[in-house]
Design a protein around this motif. Structure first.
Motif, short mmCIF file in Angstrom:
data_model
loop_
_atom_site.label_atom_id
_atom_site.label_comp_id
_atom_site.label_asym_id
_atom_site.label_seq_id
_atom_site.Cartn_x
_atom_site.Cartn_y
_atom_site.Cartn_z
N ARG A 161 10.52 -30.19 -6.42
CA ARG A 161 11.98 -30.23 -6.24
C ARG A 161 12.64 -29.39 -7.33
O ARG A 161 12.16 -29.31 -8.44
CB ARG A 161 12.52 -31.66 -6.30
CG ARG A 161 11.99 -32.65 -5.28
CD ARG A 161 12.18 -32.24 -3.84
NE ARG A 161 13.54 -32.01 -3.43
CZ ARG A 161 14.14 -32.60 -2.41
NH1 ARG A 161 13.50 -33.49 -1.70
NH2 ARG A 161 15.38 -32.29 -2.09
N SER A 162 13.76 -28.82 -6.98
CA SER A 162 14.53 -27.99 -7.90
C SER A 162 15.66 -28.81 -8.51
O SER A 162 16.22 -29.68 -7.84
CB SER A 162 15.12 -26.81 -7.12
OG SER A 162 16.16 -26.20 -7.84
N PRO A 163 16.02 -28.53 -9.77
CA PRO A 163 17.17 -29.22 -10.35
C PRO A 163 18.43 -29.07 -9.48
O PRO A 163 19.29 -29.95 -9.48
CB PRO A 163 17.35 -28.54 -11.71
CG PRO A 163 15.98 -28.08 -12.06
CD PRO A 163 15.36 -27.67 -10.74
N ARG A 164 18.51 -28.00 -8.71
CA ARG A 164 19.67 -27.80 -7.83
C ARG A 164 19.75 -28.87 -6.74
O ARG A 164 20.81 -29.08 -6.15
CB ARG A 164 19.62 -26.42 -7.19
CG ARG A 164 19.93 -25.32 -8.18
CD ARG A 164 19.97 -23.98 -7.51
NE ARG A 164 20.32 -22.96 -8.47
CZ ARG A 164 20.29 -21.68 -8.22
NH1 ARG A 164 19.94 -21.25 -7.02
NH2 ARG A 164 20.61 -20.80 -9.14
N ASP A 165 18.63 -29.54 -6.45
CA ASP A 165 18.66 -30.62 -5.46
C ASP A 165 19.56 -31.76 -5.92
O ASP A 165 20.15 -32.45 -5.10
CB ASP A 165 17.25 -31.16 -5.20
CG ASP A 165 16.34 -30.13 -4.54
OD1 ASP A 165 16.84 -29.20 -3.88
OD2 ASP A 165 15.11 -30.27 -4.69
N LEU A 166 19.63 -31.97 -7.24
CA LEU A 166 20.46 -33.04 -7.79
C LEU A 166 21.74 -32.52 -8.42
O LEU A 166 22.73 -33.24 -8.51
CB LEU A 166 19.68 -33.84 -8.84
CG LEU A 166 18.48 -34.63 -8.33
CD1 LEU A 166 17.80 -35.36 -9.49
CD2 LEU A 166 18.89 -35.61 -7.25
N ASP A 167 21.70 -31.30 -8.87
CA ASP A 167 22.86 -30.69 -9.53
C ASP A 167 23.07 -29.29 -8.96
O ASP A 167 22.44 -28.34 -9.43
CB ASP A 167 22.60 -30.63 -11.05
CG ASP A 167 23.74 -29.98 -11.82
OD1 ASP A 167 24.77 -29.61 -11.20
OD2 ASP A 167 23.59 -29.82 -13.05
N ASP B 244 21.43 -23.90 -13.13
CA ASP B 244 20.94 -22.52 -13.14
C ASP B 244 19.57 -22.45 -12.49
O ASP B 244 18.83 -23.45 -12.44
CB ASP B 244 20.81 -22.00 -14.58
CG ASP B 244 22.15 -21.80 -15.26
OD1 ASP B 244 23.15 -21.56 -14.53
OD2 ASP B 244 22.20 -21.89 -16.50
N GLU B 245 19.21 -21.27 -12.05
CA GLU B 245 17.91 -21.07 -11.40
C GLU B 245 16.75 -21.39 -12.34
O GLU B 245 15.71 -21.88 -11.92
CB GLU B 245 17.80 -19.63 -10.91
CG GLU B 245 16.59 -19.39 -10.05
CD GLU B 245 16.58 -18.01 -9.46
OE1 GLU B 245 15.56 -17.33 -9.59
OE2 GLU B 245 17.60 -17.61 -8.85
N ASP B 246 16.93 -21.16 -13.64
CA ASP B 246 15.86 -21.41 -14.61
C ASP B 246 16.03 -22.75 -15.35
O ASP B 246 15.46 -22.96 -16.41
CB ASP B 246 15.76 -20.26 -15.60
CG ASP B 246 17.05 -20.02 -16.37
OD1 ASP B 246 18.11 -20.57 -15.98
OD2 ASP B 246 17.01 -19.27 -17.36
N ASP B 247 16.80 -23.65 -14.79
CA ASP B 247 17.02 -24.98 -15.37
C ASP B 247 15.66 -25.68 -15.50
O ASP B 247 14.93 -25.82 -14.52
CB ASP B 247 17.95 -25.79 -14.46
CG ASP B 247 18.41 -27.10 -15.07
OD1 ASP B 247 17.58 -27.78 -15.73
OD2 ASP B 247 19.58 -27.44 -14.89
N PRO B 248 15.29 -26.14 -16.70
CA PRO B 248 13.96 -26.74 -16.91
C PRO B 248 13.85 -28.23 -16.54
O PRO B 248 12.75 -28.79 -16.60
CB PRO B 248 13.74 -26.55 -18.41
CG PRO B 248 15.13 -26.65 -18.98
CD PRO B 248 16.02 -25.98 -17.96
N ARG B 249 14.94 -28.86 -16.16
CA ARG B 249 14.88 -30.30 -15.88
C ARG B 249 13.96 -30.58 -14.69
O ARG B 249 13.98 -29.87 -13.69
CB ARG B 249 16.27 -30.86 -15.61
CG ARG B 249 17.18 -30.81 -16.83
CD ARG B 249 18.56 -31.32 -16.52
NE ARG B 249 19.23 -30.39 -15.60
CZ ARG B 249 20.44 -30.59 -15.10
NH1 ARG B 249 21.11 -31.69 -15.39
NH2 ARG B 249 20.99 -29.71 -14.29
N ARG B 250 13.18 -31.66 -14.84
CA ARG B 250 12.27 -32.07 -13.77
C ARG B 250 12.83 -33.29 -13.07
O ARG B 250 13.44 -34.16 -13.69
CB ARG B 250 10.88 -32.40 -14.33
CG ARG B 250 10.21 -31.19 -14.97
CD ARG B 250 8.83 -31.52 -15.47
NE ARG B 250 8.94 -32.51 -16.56
CZ ARG B 250 7.91 -33.21 -17.01
NH1 ARG B 250 6.72 -33.07 -16.48
NH2 ARG B 250 8.07 -34.08 -17.99
#
Length: 185
Positions: free
Chosen positions: A117-123, A127-133
């Protein structure tokens, strides 16, 4: 769905037989390997069985997009940023230990993210390179289950895989080398 650390969930508990589980949940929607099966529950359960057909690990997958998620001690575990979940659990006195794909907690569960899943799924503003898991699931098992295997356990695993494959000679050595590398050795 509330987890029961070290035990499972209200639906399925460690030590139950496959027969008992399937009487409660029905047949798996994806039988998987002999030792793992996926069941149509909400959230979805993935169960690992021992060689004597009893539940060894209960895995609760994220539902996402408004579906039912896994919970513990008033904290939503799945389909949230992993670091936020760990912080919320720490605020309630639950200490986390890092493992290769997430964190383990006493008395017996682990949170994981495999990066599907991408951080964009929740936020959506991430950014595209957002490191949050994102926490994609919870594994429930006795706390010691999450310990890294020692050298003897790794060697036994490798011997068992070679024997199960019926290999000898160069083919066995090739598999041994491959498996050793997968354990970081």
């Amino acid at each position: 769905m509330e987890i029961l650390p070290g035990l499972g969930t209200p639906l399925v508990q460690i030590g139950e037989s496959r027969e008992v589980v399937e009487c409660k949940l029905g047949t798996p929607v994806h039988p998987g390997r002999l030792d793992r099966a996926v069941y149509q529950t909400s959230p979805m359960l993935v169960l690992s069985y021992t060689d004597i057909e009893t539940v060894e690990i209960v895995e609760i997958a994220y539902s996402g997009d408004g579906g039912e998620e896994a919970w513990f001690d008033g904290v939503q575990l799945t389909y949230r940023f992993l670091d936020d979940v760990v912080a919320d659990l720490a605020a309630r006195g639950h200490r986390a230990e890092p493992i290769d794909i997430g964190y383990r907690f006493e008395p017996g569960f682990a949170l994981f993210s495999v990066g599907s899943r991408s951080p964009r799924d929740l936020d959506p503003a991430a950014d595209e390179d957002d490191p949050r898991r994102i926490c994609e699931g919870v594994l429930v098992a006795p706390f010691d289950y999450f310990d890294a295997p020692d050298e003897e356990e790794v060697e036994q695993y490798i011997r068992d895989r070679i024997e199960a494959a019926g290999l000898s000679g160069p083919e066995a050595e090739e598999l041994r080398d491959f498996l050793k590398q997968s354990f970081g050795g």
